[in-house]
Design a protein around this motif. Structure first.
Motif, PDB file in Angstrom:
ATOM      1  N   ILE A  29       0.859  -1.189   0.000  1.00 51.33           N
ATOM      2  CA  ILE A  29       0.000   0.000   0.000  1.00 51.33           C
ATOM      3  C   ILE A  29       0.895   1.238   0.000  1.00 51.33           C
ATOM      4  O   ILE A  29       1.691   1.441   0.916  1.00 51.33           O
ATOM      5  N   LEU A  30       0.755   2.053  -1.044  1.00 50.30           N
ATOM      6  CA  LEU A  30       1.566   3.258  -1.195  1.00 50.30           C
ATOM      7  C   LEU A  30       0.857   4.494  -0.660  1.00 50.30           C
ATOM      8  O   LEU A  30       1.491   5.421  -0.171  1.00 50.30           O
ATOM      9  N   ALA A  31      -0.461   4.516  -0.776  1.00 43.69           N
ATOM     10  CA  ALA A  31      -1.288   5.629  -0.292  1.00 43.69           C
ATOM     11  C   ALA A  31      -2.696   5.097  -0.090  1.00 43.69           C
ATOM     12  O   ALA A  31      -3.111   4.147  -0.751  1.00 43.69           O
ATOM     13  N   VAL A  32      -3.413   5.710   0.846  1.00 41.90           N
ATOM     14  CA  VAL A  32      -4.786   5.287   1.137  1.00 41.90           C
ATOM     15  C   VAL A  32      -5.603   6.525   1.480  1.00 41.90           C
ATOM     16  O   VAL A  32      -5.084   7.464   2.098  1.00 41.90           O
ATOM     17  N   ASN A  33      -6.872   6.550   1.048  1.00 46.94           N
ATOM     18  CA  ASN A  33      -7.672   7.749   1.312  1.00 46.94           C
ATOM     19  C   ASN A  33      -8.505   7.614   2.586  1.00 46.94           C
ATOM     20  O   ASN A  33      -8.612   6.550   3.196  1.00 46.94           O
ATOM     21  N   ASP A  34      -9.104   8.741   2.961  1.00 51.24           N
ATOM     22  CA  ASP A  34      -9.860   8.821   4.210  1.00 51.24           C
ATOM     23  C   ASP A  34     -11.069   7.881   4.234  1.00 51.24           C
ATOM     24  O   ASP A  34     -11.377   7.293   5.263  1.00 51.24           O
ATOM     25  N   ALA A  35     -11.758   7.733   3.092  1.00 52.55           N
ATOM     26  CA  ALA A  35     -12.955   6.874   3.050  1.00 52.55           C
ATOM     27  C   ALA A  35     -12.590   5.427   3.351  1.00 52.55           C
ATOM     28  O   ALA A  35     -13.314   4.737   4.078  1.00 52.55           O
ATOM     29  N   ALA A  41     -11.583   1.000   9.542  1.00 52.38           N
ATOM     30  CA  ALA A  41     -11.226   1.337  10.930  1.00 52.38           C
ATOM     31  C   ALA A  41      -9.719   1.206  11.150  1.00 52.38           C
ATOM     32  O   ALA A  41      -9.263   0.657  12.149  1.00 52.38           O
ATOM     33  N   ARG A  42      -8.947   1.741  10.222  1.00 51.64           N
ATOM     34  CA  ARG A  42      -7.486   1.710  10.301  1.00 51.64           C
ATOM     35  C   ARG A  42      -6.932   3.119  10.169  1.00 51.64           C
ATOM     36  O   ARG A  42      -7.642   4.055   9.821  1.00 51.64           O
ATOM     37  N   LEU A  52      -0.910  -5.306   1.145  1.00 53.92           N
ATOM     38  CA  LEU A  52      -2.357  -5.352   1.291  1.00 53.92           C
ATOM     39  C   LEU A  52      -2.796  -6.672   1.927  1.00 53.92           C
ATOM     40  O   LEU A  52      -3.709  -6.712   2.746  1.00 53.92           O
ATOM     41  N   PHE A  53      -2.088  -7.753   1.598  1.00 53.17           N
ATOM     42  CA  PHE A  53      -2.492  -9.079   2.069  1.00 53.17           C
ATOM     43  C   PHE A  53      -1.986  -9.402   3.477  1.00 53.17           C
ATOM     44  O   PHE A  53      -2.437 -10.361   4.084  1.00 53.17           O
ATOM     45  N   ILE A  54      -1.098  -8.576   3.988  1.00 54.11           N
ATOM     46  CA  ILE A  54      -0.724  -8.673   5.406  1.00 54.11           C
ATOM     47  C   ILE A  54      -1.687  -7.811   6.219  1.00 54.11           C
ATOM     48  O   ILE A  54      -2.157  -8.216   7.280  1.00 54.11           O
ATOM     49  N   ALA A  55      -2.002  -6.634   5.697  1.00 51.95           N
ATOM     50  CA  ALA A  55      -2.945  -5.743   6.392  1.00 51.95           C
ATOM     51  C   ALA A  55      -4.347  -6.350   6.443  1.00 51.95           C
ATOM     52  O   ALA A  55      -5.053  -6.191   7.434  1.00 51.95           O
TER      53      ALA A  55
END
Length: 156
Positions: A29-35, A41-42, A52-55
């Motif tokens: 994961i390089l970037a993630v948005n607020d939605a 809930a992270r 992504l598959f560890i998270a």
């Protein structure tokens, strides 16, 4: 010319979950948005820089959990074809902290589209992944089907 922060603002303010992934099998994961942060809930600190598959691992206690495999296949199709790939409502339970402090899995359904993003040189830079949590819709549709089934049983 548009201001540079406009793109970041659009990305973060989108009502749909959105993140950018490395174009590799581990899908960092390089970037993630607020939605998406709200839906999962992270926090950014928990997700950015993590596969992504560890998270969001597969539920080891649920043999019917195929969400991770379906998402891996979708991302592989994007990398192989250099074209977007869309998944319909996929069951993908996510890990959550339970009231007793233990980690459990909460059933969720997501629609998702993964889109390849190319640099000026034509190389795949990242995969833009957007998703919508459709859990309420899937559950409502299941409840309607169950209600119709009970109604038919009563009228036959």
């Amino acid at each position: 010319m548009l201001p540079n922060n406009l793109f970041e603002s659009v990305f973060n303010r989108s009502p749909f979950g959105h993140y950018l992934l490395s174009p590799t099998p581990e899908a960092t994961i390089l970037a993630v948005n607020d939605a998406f942060l709200k839906a999962s809930a992270r926090t950014r600190n928990e997700l950015v820089g993590v596969s992504l598959f560890i998270a969001f691992p597969q539920d080891p206690d649920d043999p019917t959990d195929t969400g991770e495999a379906r998402l891996r296949d979708s991302l592989a199709r994007v990398r192989a074809s250099s074209r977007p790939d869309t998944l319909p409502a996929v069951r993908y339970p996510i890990p959550v902290v339970l009231p007793n402090g233990e980690t459990g899995f909460e059933e969720r359904f997501w629609t998702a589209t993964s889109t390849p993003i190319f640099g000026a040189d034509g190389e795949l830079v990242c995969i833009s992944h957007s998703n919508i949590d459709v859990t309420d819709q899937v559950n409502s549709e299941a409840a309607v089907r169950e209600s119709e089934k009970r109604f038919r049983a009563l009228t036959n």
